[in-house]
Design a protein around this motif. Structure first.
Motif, PDB file in Angstrom:
ATOM      1  N   ALA A 216       0.855  -1.192   0.000  1.00 16.69           N
ATOM      2  CA  ALA A 216       0.000   0.000   0.000  1.00 16.69           C
ATOM      3  C   ALA A 216       0.889   1.239   0.000  1.00 16.69           C
ATOM      4  CB  ALA A 216      -0.920  -0.002   1.220  1.00 16.69           C
ATOM      5  N   CYS A 217       0.883   1.959  -1.122  1.00 17.43           N
ATOM      6  CA  CYS A 217       1.718   3.156  -1.268  1.00 17.43           C
ATOM      7  C   CYS A 217       0.861   4.412  -1.271  1.00 17.43           C
ATOM      8  CB  CYS A 217       2.518   3.109  -2.574  1.00 17.43           C
ATOM      9  SG  CYS A 217       3.624   1.694  -2.723  1.00 17.43           S
ATOM     10  N   VAL A 218       1.433   5.469  -0.792  1.00 20.56           N
ATOM     11  CA  VAL A 218       0.784   6.779  -0.903  1.00 20.56           C
ATOM     12  C   VAL A 218       0.906   7.292  -2.336  1.00 20.56           C
ATOM     13  CG1 VAL A 218       0.844   9.166  -0.094  1.00 20.56           C
ATOM     14  CG2 VAL A 218       1.234   7.286   1.516  1.00 20.56           C
ATOM     15  N   GLY A 219       2.011   6.953  -2.998  1.00 22.09           N
ATOM     16  CA  GLY A 219       2.253   7.394  -4.371  1.00 22.09           C
ATOM     17  C   GLY A 219       3.415   8.340  -4.491  1.00 22.09           C
ATOM     18  N   THR A 220       3.931   8.799  -3.354  1.00 22.13           N
ATOM     19  CA  THR A 220       5.041   9.762  -3.389  1.00 22.13           C
ATOM     20  C   THR A 220       6.377   9.115  -3.052  1.00 22.13           C
ATOM     21  OG1 THR A 220       4.660  10.351  -1.077  1.00 22.13           O
ATOM     22  CG2 THR A 220       3.506  11.657  -2.758  1.00 22.13           C
ATOM     23  N   GLU A 221       6.372   7.813  -2.744  1.00 16.49           N
ATOM     24  CA  GLU A 221       7.611   7.144  -2.345  1.00 16.49           C
ATOM     25  C   GLU A 221       8.586   7.039  -3.519  1.00 16.49           C
ATOM     26  OE1 GLU A 221       4.211   5.720   0.165  1.00 16.49           O
ATOM     27  OE2 GLU A 221       4.578   5.954  -1.990  1.00 16.49           O
TER      28      GLU A 221
ATOM     29  N   SER B 124       8.482  16.002  -6.993  1.00 14.31           N
ATOM     30  CA  SER B 124       8.133  14.661  -7.480  1.00 14.31           C
ATOM     31  C   SER B 124       7.024  14.719  -8.517  1.00 14.31           C
ATOM     32  CB  SER B 124       7.719  13.764  -6.313  1.00 14.31           C
ATOM     33  OG  SER B 124       8.838  13.445  -5.505  1.00 14.31           O
ATOM     34  N   VAL B 125       6.077  15.632  -8.359  1.00 11.00           N
ATOM     35  CA  VAL B 125       5.024  15.801  -9.362  1.00 11.00           C
ATOM     36  C   VAL B 125       5.648  16.196 -10.702  1.00 11.00           C
ATOM     37  CG1 VAL B 125       3.026  17.185 -10.029  1.00 11.00           C
ATOM     38  CG2 VAL B 125       3.228  16.340  -7.683  1.00 11.00           C
ATOM     39  N   VAL B 126       6.619  17.105 -10.661  1.00 13.25           N
ATOM     40  CA  VAL B 126       7.309  17.519 -11.885  1.00 13.25           C
ATOM     41  C   VAL B 126       8.022  16.338 -12.520  1.00 13.25           C
ATOM     42  CG1 VAL B 126       9.209  18.918 -12.792  1.00 13.25           C
ATOM     43  CG2 VAL B 126       7.579  19.921 -11.190  1.00 13.25           C
ATOM     44  N   CYS B 127       8.762  15.587 -11.710  1.00 13.18           N
ATOM     45  CA  CYS B 127       9.524  14.455 -12.249  1.00 13.18           C
ATOM     46  C   CYS B 127       8.607  13.429 -12.892  1.00 13.18           C
ATOM     47  CB  CYS B 127      10.360  13.813 -11.149  1.00 13.18           C
ATOM     48  SG  CYS B 127      11.713  14.861 -10.544  1.00 13.18           S
TER      49      CYS B 127
ATOM     50  N   PHE C 115       9.974  10.708 -15.470  1.00 11.65           N
ATOM     51  CA  PHE C 115      11.083  10.175 -14.678  1.00 11.65           C
ATOM     52  C   PHE C 115      10.516   9.498 -13.432  1.00 11.65           C
ATOM     53  CE2 PHE C 115      12.946  13.960 -16.830  1.00 11.65           C
ATOM     54  CZ  PHE C 115      13.874  13.284 -17.610  1.00 11.65           C
ATOM     55  N   GLY C 116      11.387   9.139 -12.496  1.00 13.25           N
ATOM     56  CA  GLY C 116      10.916   8.620 -11.223  1.00 13.25           C
ATOM     57  C   GLY C 116      10.534   9.770 -10.311  1.00 13.25           C
ATOM     58  N   SER C 117      10.454   9.495  -9.029  1.00 10.68           N
ATOM     59  CA  SER C 117      10.158  10.558  -8.079  1.00 10.68           C
ATOM     60  C   SER C 117      11.369  11.475  -7.945  1.00 10.68           C
ATOM     61  CB  SER C 117       9.789   9.955  -6.716  1.00 10.68           C
ATOM     62  OG  SER C 117      10.837   9.113  -6.270  1.00 10.68           O
ATOM     63  N   ALA C 118      11.202  12.576  -7.237  1.00 11.90           N
ATOM     64  CA  ALA C 118      12.290  13.545  -7.100  1.00 11.90           C
ATOM     65  C   ALA C 118      13.307  13.082  -6.067  1.00 11.90           C
ATOM     66  CB  ALA C 118      11.733  14.905  -6.707  1.00 11.90           C
ATOM     67  N   ARG C 119      14.570  13.265  -6.390  1.00 11.37           N
ATOM     68  CA  ARG C 119      15.648  12.991  -5.445  1.00 11.37           C
ATOM     69  C   ARG C 119      15.939  14.226  -4.608  1.00 11.37           C
ATOM     70  NH1 ARG C 119      21.262  13.043  -6.734  1.00 11.37           N
ATOM     71  NH2 ARG C 119      20.662  13.195  -8.920  1.00 11.37           N
ATOM     72  N   GLU C 120      15.722  15.422  -5.219  1.00  9.77           N
ATOM     73  CA  GLU C 120      16.037  16.668  -4.519  1.00  9.77           C
ATOM     74  C   GLU C 120      15.193  17.801  -5.075  1.00  9.77           C
ATOM     75  OE1 GLU C 120      20.115  19.099  -3.192  1.00  9.77           O
ATOM     76  OE2 GLU C 120      20.203  17.436  -4.631  1.00  9.77           O
ATOM     77  N   ALA C 121      14.674  18.642  -4.190  1.00 15.53           N
ATOM     78  CA  ALA C 121      13.981  19.868  -4.578  1.00 15.53           C
ATOM     79  C   ALA C 121      14.957  21.028  -4.385  1.00 15.53           C
ATOM     80  CB  ALA C 121      12.728  20.069  -3.733  1.00 15.53           C
TER      81      ALA C 121
ATOM     82  N   GLN D  77       0.614  13.438  -5.435  1.00 15.35           N
ATOM     83  CA  GLN D  77      -0.146  12.514  -6.275  1.00 15.35           C
ATOM     84  C   GLN D  77      -0.765  13.197  -7.493  1.00 15.35           C
ATOM     85  OE1 GLN D  77      -2.651  11.046  -2.910  1.00 15.35           O
ATOM     86  NE2 GLN D  77      -1.884   9.020  -3.502  1.00 15.35           N
ATOM     87  N   GLU D  78      -0.595  14.494  -7.624  1.00  8.75           N
ATOM     88  CA  GLU D  78      -1.205  15.217  -8.740  1.00  8.75           C
ATOM     89  C   GLU D  78      -0.594  14.791 -10.076  1.00  8.75           C
ATOM     90  OE1 GLU D  78      -1.585  17.746  -5.077  1.00  8.75           O
ATOM     91  OE2 GLU D  78       0.017  16.581  -6.049  1.00  8.75           O
ATOM     92  N   LEU D  79      -1.409  14.857 -11.133  1.00  6.71           N
ATOM     93  CA  LEU D  79      -0.943  14.500 -12.473  1.00  6.71           C
ATOM     94  C   LEU D  79      -0.112  15.606 -13.101  1.00  6.71           C
ATOM     95  CD1 LEU D  79      -4.123  12.800 -13.973  1.00  6.71           C
ATOM     96  CD2 LEU D  79      -2.132  11.717 -12.927  1.00  6.71           C
ATOM     97  N   SER D  80      -0.273  16.823 -12.622  1.00  9.26           N
ATOM     98  CA  SER D  80       0.450  17.956 -13.193  1.00  9.26           C
ATOM     99  C   SER D  80       0.717  18.986 -12.107  1.00  9.26           C
ATOM    100  CB  SER D  80      -0.363  18.608 -14.317  1.00  9.26           C
ATOM    101  OG  SER D  80       0.206  19.848 -14.700  1.00  9.26           O
TER     102      SER D  80
END
Length: 547
Positions: A42-47, A136-139, A144-150, A173-176
Motif C-alpha cells: 500500500a503506497c501513498v504514491g510519493t515514495e 516529485s510531481v514535476v519528475c 522520470f521517477g520521483s524527485a531525489r532533490e527539490a 499525487q497530482e498528475l500535473s
C-alpha cells in the motif's frame, strides 16, 4: 532474498499516477504456478522506492499465497527522452488541458530549472514553499521517477522572462504541477534568483558503460574511447577527430555522467593513448541533446578519416558547470530604428566589413547607407563565466575602435524573409567581451580597456548600445515587405554553454521603405509550438496588427 512476484490483490494501488495497475484474468487460474514474495503493498504514491511503502513479505512455507489476487502488473509511461532514444513511438498525448513542463540548465538528464507553460509562454516557478512533493510531481509529469532533490535559490541557473507560479503546495499525487494549489505571481512577489529546480530519480540505462576517457590529467578529461561489438566479443576503440566539436563533446560528457563539455578536441596527441589505437567510429555529428554517441549520426561499419593516426582522435574536457547566454529581446524591440548614415562617417565600419557588399561600389564619400540599429544586451545566466575560446595571444587589435577583439564570430544579425531566405546581414562578427553592468550582488570581473581580461561574469551583461559602430544591419538594398529580424549568439558553438536553444532571438518586422516596425521579439525557446506557428504566420496578417 530471492526475487518473487507481488500479489496484486484487488482494491490496492502501489504505483504512481503515471503507471496503470491490473490483475489479468488469464493469470487467475495460473496463480498457483507463481512464486510470490510480497503482499499487502500500500503506497501513498510519493515514495521513491517500493520498499518505502507499507508491505508484507511472505514467510517460508506460507500456504496462503495471494488469496483473491494474482501477480501484480504495471505499465509505465517512459519519459519522452528515453522513448525517443530507444526508438519507441511517440507517447500518446497527455490528458486534455494538461500544461507542459520542462527542465532547463541541468548538467545531467532529469535535473534542471523548472519551467511551465502559461498562455503560450514559458516561465519559471518561484521557490517559496517548494518541496520534495512538488518536485516529485514535476519528475513524474516528465516521465522520470520521483524527485531525489527539490532545489531552490536558482541552483540550476536563472531564467529570463515570466515567473508563472509561487507557493506551490502539492500532495505528491497530482498528475500535473498546475493541479497543485499555488499562488498567482506578481512582479513584487519573487525574482529569478529564487527559481525552483529539481533532481529526479532516473532509470538505469547503462549507457555510461559504453564509453570511457583515457590519458587525461583527471577523470573529467581525456581521449574518448567507445565500446563496440556484442557481449563476449566487444572491444574499445577511438573516435576520428574530423568535425568533432562542442555539440559532440556535450553528448560524450552527458553519457559519461560528467556534466557539460568545456571543449571538444580534434587532436589529442598530448594525451597518452595507452593500448587502444584503433579508430572504430567516424563522421560523428550530434544535435547536442542525445543521451549517447550511438544516437548521433555517424558512419556505419566503414570508418573514414581525413587525418590518420591516434593523434587526430576525439577528446573532451568536461565540467559540472557552464555559462548560458541570452539576449535581452525586449531591449531590441524598444531601441530599433532606421538611420540614413552618410558614407563619409562609415570609413571605419567599412574597414571592419560592417556594411553590405554593395557598399564597396558606392560613390565614396558621397551618398549614404540605410542602417537598422538596435541595442544588444547579452546576459550570462548560467553557472560559469563565459570566456572567449581564443587565448590573449591570438586576440586581434582593431585600430578604429581602439580595443582587442577576442572572438572572430560571436553574433550574427540577419534579416530573413518568411521562408528563411537571408536578405541582409550584420557583420558585427568580432566582439570585445566585458561586464558592462551586473546584478546588485555581483562584481565586474572583465573589462576590455588596457588589454584587460575579456568575458561575461555570471549575473552580468555586455551592452552594445545602438549608437556604437557596427551595431546595425545594413538594409540599403532591402525592399519593402514583411521580414524576420534574427540575432544568434555564439552561432558556431565555439564556446560551451549549458543551453544553446535560447541563443537565438527573433522579431517580426514590417518595412515600408521609410520606416520599420519591430515587435513580438522573443528568445527562440520562449514560446509554445503553437505560439511559434502564429509568429511564423505573421507576414500573412493585416497591417493593423502591427504595433
Amino acid at each position: 532474498m530471492a526475487w518473487g512476484e507481488g500479489c496484486g490483490q484487488r482494491g490496492r494501488s502501489a504505483v504512481s499516477p503515471y503507471c496503470s495497475c491490473s490483475c489479468p484474468p488469464r493469470l487467475l487460474a495460473q496463480r498457483q504456478q507463481h512464486s510470490f514474495g510480497l503482499h499487502g503493498v500500500a503506497c501513498v504514491g510519493t515514495e521513491a522506492h517500493l520498499s518505502l511503502c507499507s508491505l508484507e513479505f511472505y514467510r517460508a512455507n506460507d500456504t496462503a499465497r495471494c488469496l483473491g489476487g494474482a501477480p501484480a502488473v504495471v505499465s509505465c509511461v517512459p519519459s519522452p527522452l528515453y522513448a525517443a532514444s530507444s526508438g519507441q513511438k511517440k507517447q500518446q498525448s497527455k490528458p486534455q488541458g494538461e500544461v507542459r513542463v520542462r527542465l532547463k540548465g541541468g548538467a545531467h538528464p532529469g535535473e534542471g530549472r523548472v519551467e511551465v507553460l502559461k498562455a503560450g509562454t514559458w516561465g519559471t516557478v518561484c521557490d517559496r514553499k517548494w518541496d520534495l512533493q512538488a518536485a516529485s510531481v514535476v519528475c513524474r509529469e516528465l516521465g522520470f521517477g520521483s524527485a531525489r532533490e527539490a532545489l531552490s535559490g536558482a541552483r540550476m541557473g536563472q531564467g529570463m522572462g515570466a515567473i508563472h507560479l509561487s507557493e506551490v503546495r502539492c500532495s505528491g499525487q497530482e498528475l500535473s504541477l498546475w493541479k497543485c494549489p499555488h499562488k498567482n505571481i506578481t512582479a513584487e512577489d519573487c525574482s529569478h534568483s529564487q527559481d525552483a529546480g529539481v533532481r529526479c530519480n532516473l532509470p538505469y540505462t547503462g549507457v555510461e558503460t559504453k564509453i570511457r576517457l583515457s590519458g587525461g590529467r583527471s577523470r573529467h578529461e581525456g581521449r574518448v574511447e567507445v565500446q563496440i561489438g556484442g557481449p563476449g566479443s566487444f572491444r574499445w576503440g577511438l573516435i576520428c577527430g574530423d568535425d568533432w566539436g562542442t555539440l559532440e563533446a556535450m553528448v560524450a560528457c552527458r553519457q559519461l555522467g560528467l556534466g557539460y563539455a568545456n571543449h571538444g578536441l580534434q587532436e589529442t596527441w598530448y594525451w597518452d593513448s595507452g593500448n587502444v589505437t584503433e579508430v572504430v567510429m567516424s563522421g560523428v555529428r550530434c544535435t547536442g541533446t542525445e543521451l549517447s554517441l550511438d544516437q548521433c549520426a555517424h558512419h556505419g561499419t566503414h570508418v573514414t578519416c581525413r587525418r590518420t593516426g591516434s593523434r587526430f582522435t576525439a577528446g573532451v574536457i568536461c565540467s559540472e558547470t557552464a555559462s548560458d547566454l541570452l539576449l535581452h529581446s525586449a531591449l531590441v524591440q524598444e531601441t530599433a530604428y532606421i538611420e540614413d548614415r552618410p558614407l563619409h562617417m562609415l570609413y571605419c565600419a567599412a574597414e571592419e566589413n560592417c556594411l553590405a557588399s554593395s557598399a564597396r561600389s558606392a560613390n565614396w564619400p558621397y551618398g549614404h547607407r540605410r542602417l537598422l540599429r538596435f541595442s544588444s544586451q547579452i546576459h550570462n545566466l548560467g553557472r560559469a563565466d563565459f570566456r572567449p575560446k581564443a587565448g590573449r595571444h591570438s586576440w586581434v587589435w582593431h585600430e578604429c575602435h581602439g580595443h582587442y577583439h577576442s572572438m572572430d564570430i560571436f553574433t550574427h544579425y540577419d534579416i530573413l524573409t518568411p521562408n528563411g531566405t537571408k536578405v541582409a546581414e550584420g557583420h558585427k562578427a568580432s566582439f570585445c567581451l566585458e561586464d558592462t553592468e551586473c546584478q546588485e550582488d555581483v562584481s565586474k570581473r572583465y573589462e576590455c580597456a588596457n588589454f584587460g581580461e575579456q568575458g561575461i561574469t555570471v549575473g552580468c551583461w555586455d551592452l552594445y548600445r545602438h549608437d556604437i559602430d557596427c551595431q546595425w544591419i545594413d538594409i540599403t538594398d532591402v525592399k519593402p515587405g514583411n521580414y524576420i529580424l534574427q540575432v544568434v549568439i555564439n552561432p558556431n558553438f565555439e564556446v560551451a554553454e549549458s543551453d544553446f536553444t535560447n541563443n537565438a532571438m527573433k522579431c517580426n518586422c514590417k518595412y515600408d521603405g521609410h520606416r520599420i516596425w519591430v515587435h513580438n521579439c522573443h528568445i527562440g525557446d520562449a514560446f509554445s509550438e503553437e505560439a511559434n506557428r502564429r509568429f511564423e504566420r505573421y507576414p500573412g496578417q493585416t497591417s493593423n496588427q502591427i504595433i
